[in-house]
Design an enzyme around this catalytic site. Structure first.
Site, PDB file in Angstrom:
ATOM      1  N   HIS A 177     -51.313  54.320 -27.025  1.00 28.29           N
ATOM      2  CA  HIS A 177     -52.471  55.221 -27.129  1.00 28.29           C
ATOM      3  C   HIS A 177     -53.803  54.475 -27.055  1.00 28.29           C
ATOM      4  O   HIS A 177     -54.850  55.097 -26.876  1.00 28.29           O
ATOM      5  CB  HIS A 177     -52.366  56.132 -28.366  1.00 28.29           C
ATOM      6  CG  HIS A 177     -52.791  55.518 -29.659  1.00 28.29           C
ATOM      7  ND1 HIS A 177     -51.907  55.047 -30.592  1.00 28.29           N
ATOM      8  CD2 HIS A 177     -54.019  55.322 -30.193  1.00 28.29           C
ATOM      9  CE1 HIS A 177     -52.578  54.594 -31.645  1.00 28.29           C
ATOM     10  NE2 HIS A 177     -53.859  54.746 -31.417  1.00 28.29           N
ATOM     11  N   ASP A 191     -45.103  54.955 -28.382  1.00 34.41           N
ATOM     12  CA  ASP A 191     -46.482  54.457 -28.502  1.00 34.41           C
ATOM     13  C   ASP A 191     -46.503  52.928 -28.509  1.00 34.41           C
ATOM     14  O   ASP A 191     -46.801  52.296 -29.520  1.00 34.41           O
ATOM     15  CB  ASP A 191     -47.110  55.033 -29.777  1.00 34.41           C
ATOM     16  CG  ASP A 191     -48.617  54.828 -29.803  1.00 34.41           C
ATOM     17  OD1 ASP A 191     -49.170  54.381 -28.782  1.00 34.41           O
ATOM     18  OD2 ASP A 191     -49.226  55.114 -30.854  1.00 34.41           O
ATOM     19  N   GLN A 243     -57.527  54.103 -38.921  1.00 32.39           N
ATOM     20  CA  GLN A 243     -58.137  54.109 -37.594  1.00 32.39           C
ATOM     21  C   GLN A 243     -58.749  52.737 -37.259  1.00 32.39           C
ATOM     22  O   GLN A 243     -59.524  52.199 -38.048  1.00 32.39           O
ATOM     23  CB  GLN A 243     -59.238  55.184 -37.503  1.00 32.39           C
ATOM     24  CG  GLN A 243     -58.772  56.496 -36.915  1.00 32.39           C
ATOM     25  CD  GLN A 243     -57.551  57.075 -37.590  1.00 32.39           C
ATOM     26  OE1 GLN A 243     -57.472  57.080 -38.797  1.00 32.39           O
ATOM     27  NE2 GLN A 243     -56.586  57.539 -36.817  1.00 32.39           N
ATOM     28  N   GLY A 244     -58.389  52.222 -36.094  1.00 31.04           N
ATOM     29  CA  GLY A 244     -58.895  50.905 -35.687  1.00 31.04           C
ATOM     30  C   GLY A 244     -57.842  49.817 -35.887  1.00 31.04           C
ATOM     31  O   GLY A 244     -57.965  48.723 -35.361  1.00 31.04           O
ATOM     32  N   ASP A 245     -56.824  50.139 -36.693  1.00 35.74           N
ATOM     33  CA  ASP A 245     -55.713  49.195 -36.872  1.00 35.74           C
ATOM     34  C   ASP A 245     -54.672  49.367 -35.774  1.00 35.74           C
ATOM     35  O   ASP A 245     -53.820  48.494 -35.569  1.00 35.74           O
ATOM     36  CB  ASP A 245     -55.019  49.420 -38.224  1.00 35.74           C
ATOM     37  CG  ASP A 245     -55.833  48.880 -39.387  1.00 35.74           C
ATOM     38  OD1 ASP A 245     -56.403  47.784 -39.240  1.00 35.74           O
ATOM     39  OD2 ASP A 245     -55.910  49.556 -40.426  1.00 35.74           O
ATOM     40  N   SER A 246     -54.715  50.503 -35.104  1.00 32.11           N
ATOM     41  CA  SER A 246     -53.715  50.815 -34.088  1.00 32.11           C
ATOM     42  C   SER A 246     -53.492  49.658 -33.135  1.00 32.11           C
ATOM     43  O   SER A 246     -54.441  48.966 -32.753  1.00 32.11           O
ATOM     44  CB  SER A 246     -54.158  52.012 -33.250  1.00 32.11           C
ATOM     45  OG  SER A 246     -53.842  53.174 -33.921  1.00 32.11           O
TER      46      SER A 246
END
Ligand code: ARG
Length: 356
Positions: A144, A197, A286-289
């Site tokens: 993603h 993902d 969010q942002g660790d993905s």
């Protein structure tokens, strides 16, 4: 033919033939199992394979297993957690509870930042996702992170990978930035279900592991059991809807049993879930993905999604690296036509074209 015409003509031919040959390269990219198996020796494969010393790295004492349970109730936690706001001294502690930064972080060397190449006025303002280096030229991340809202694959020209920079916003002498040669989200990734993902970035040139700030992480070589102790690391939001930190933050997590994970919305095969049994607020965000979930020095999960961040009765969901191991190996193998063969082919085609 004049000299300059001759040079232009040959240059044109060279570009044309090179394009043609890289077209072959695409076709011949080791993307199927059978192809890969029969050509394994010719392909550029991952550097870090299983090491004999690590065979038993996942065995757990029975007492460890007893700690594996679904996330506890909210009331359990009120007594023991520290919150994002500490009422005692009125100080803002900023942490997703129990997210922490050790004095000497021995895991941040495995973390890279996938960034946009344009659009930020300052270093690190364009951080998109985390990732990890699984060879000098291959970054493992989440699918993603590599597609836009309409699931179109991002252009390689839009992305870059930054390693050796424990502080997101600080470029130092250990920082390495490399452009991207190929963007490969899993072809069956779905933005609706977040299934598959996982994705790969092939870099234009090699990262130089220095062992201290930049290191290659081995892929897990066993199915990770529930109860396995792991650490997630990233520059993701420090609490739900919160800001991104400058220094990477770690959270200690435990892989949860499948029975619990399947109770989470959207949980499917190819995923694992993890939380901290003692403190539900420890979570990726969010942002660790795309960043790694590291267990016993190996990458076991890729940060994928969750219901908010650090909520009770929940857990973070990670792409299961072991489940995708052959997809990763096949797609990380660039399997280029060997350069000498490429040169030979170019020369041959040029000769043929010139003869006409
Ligand atoms: N999807 C998020 C990202 O793009 C990661 C969310 C992880 N959430 C969680 N609760 N573990 O950065």
């Amino acid at each position: 033919m004049g000299v300059s015409k001759f040079v232009v003509y040959n240059l044109f031919l060279l570009v044309f033939v090179d394009q043609l040959v890289s077209g072959f390269d695409q076709l011949w990219n080791c993307s199927t199992h059978i192809e890969f198996a029969s050509r394994e020796r010719n392909c550029h494969t991952l550097y870090q394979r299983r090491s004999p010393a690590s065979v038993d790295s996942f065995s757990m004492a029975p007492s460890d297993m007893s700690q594996v349970h679904a996330p506890q109730t909210q009331s359990d936690n009120f007594s023991q957690n520290s919150s994002t706001y500490d009422e005692d001294d009125g100080e803002f502690h900023f942490l997703v509870t129990n997210g922490y930064r050790p004095e000497e972080d021995d895991l941040v060397k495995f973390l890279v930042s996938v960034r946009l190449r344009q659009g930020s006025k300052f270093f690190g303002g364009d951080h998109l996702c985390g990732g990890c280096l699984i060879s000098r030229t291959v970054v493992l991340t989440a699918a993603h992170c590599l597609v836009d809202e309409s699931e179109t694959v991002l252009s390689r020209n839009k992305l870059k990978v930054v390693a050796g920079t424990p502080r997101r916003l600080l470029e130092t002498s250990s920082t390495q930035q490399i452009k991207v040669k190929k963007v490969r989200p899993h072809p069956e990734f779905s933005a609706d279900t977040l299934i598959n993902d996982i994705g790969i970035l092939l870099l234009k040139s090699e990262m130089q592991p220095d062992g201290r700030f930049v290191a290659i992480i081995p892929l897990v070589d066993k199915d990770p059991p529930a109860g396995l102790k792991c650490t997630v690391i990233g520059w993701g939001a420090i609490f739900e809807n919160g800001p991104l930190p400058d220094e990477a933050i770690r959270g200690d997590l435990t892989i949860l049993p499948n029975e619990f994970c399947y109770s989470l919305n959207f949980f499917e095969k190819g995923m694992i879930c993890a939380s901290n049994p003692k403190d539900f607020e420890v979570d990726s965000c969010q942002g660790d993905s795309g960043g790694p979930l590291i267990c016993a020095g190996k990458v076991v999960g890729i940060v994928s999604f969750g219901n908010g961040c650090g909520r009770p009765f929940s857990a973070g969901v990670y792409a299961d690296v072991y489940y995708y191991r052959s997809w990763i190996e096949h797609n990380a193998a660039t399997c280029p036509l060997a350069s000498w063969f490429r040169l030979l082919l170019i020369t041959l085609v040029m000769q043929v074209l010139r003869a006409h």
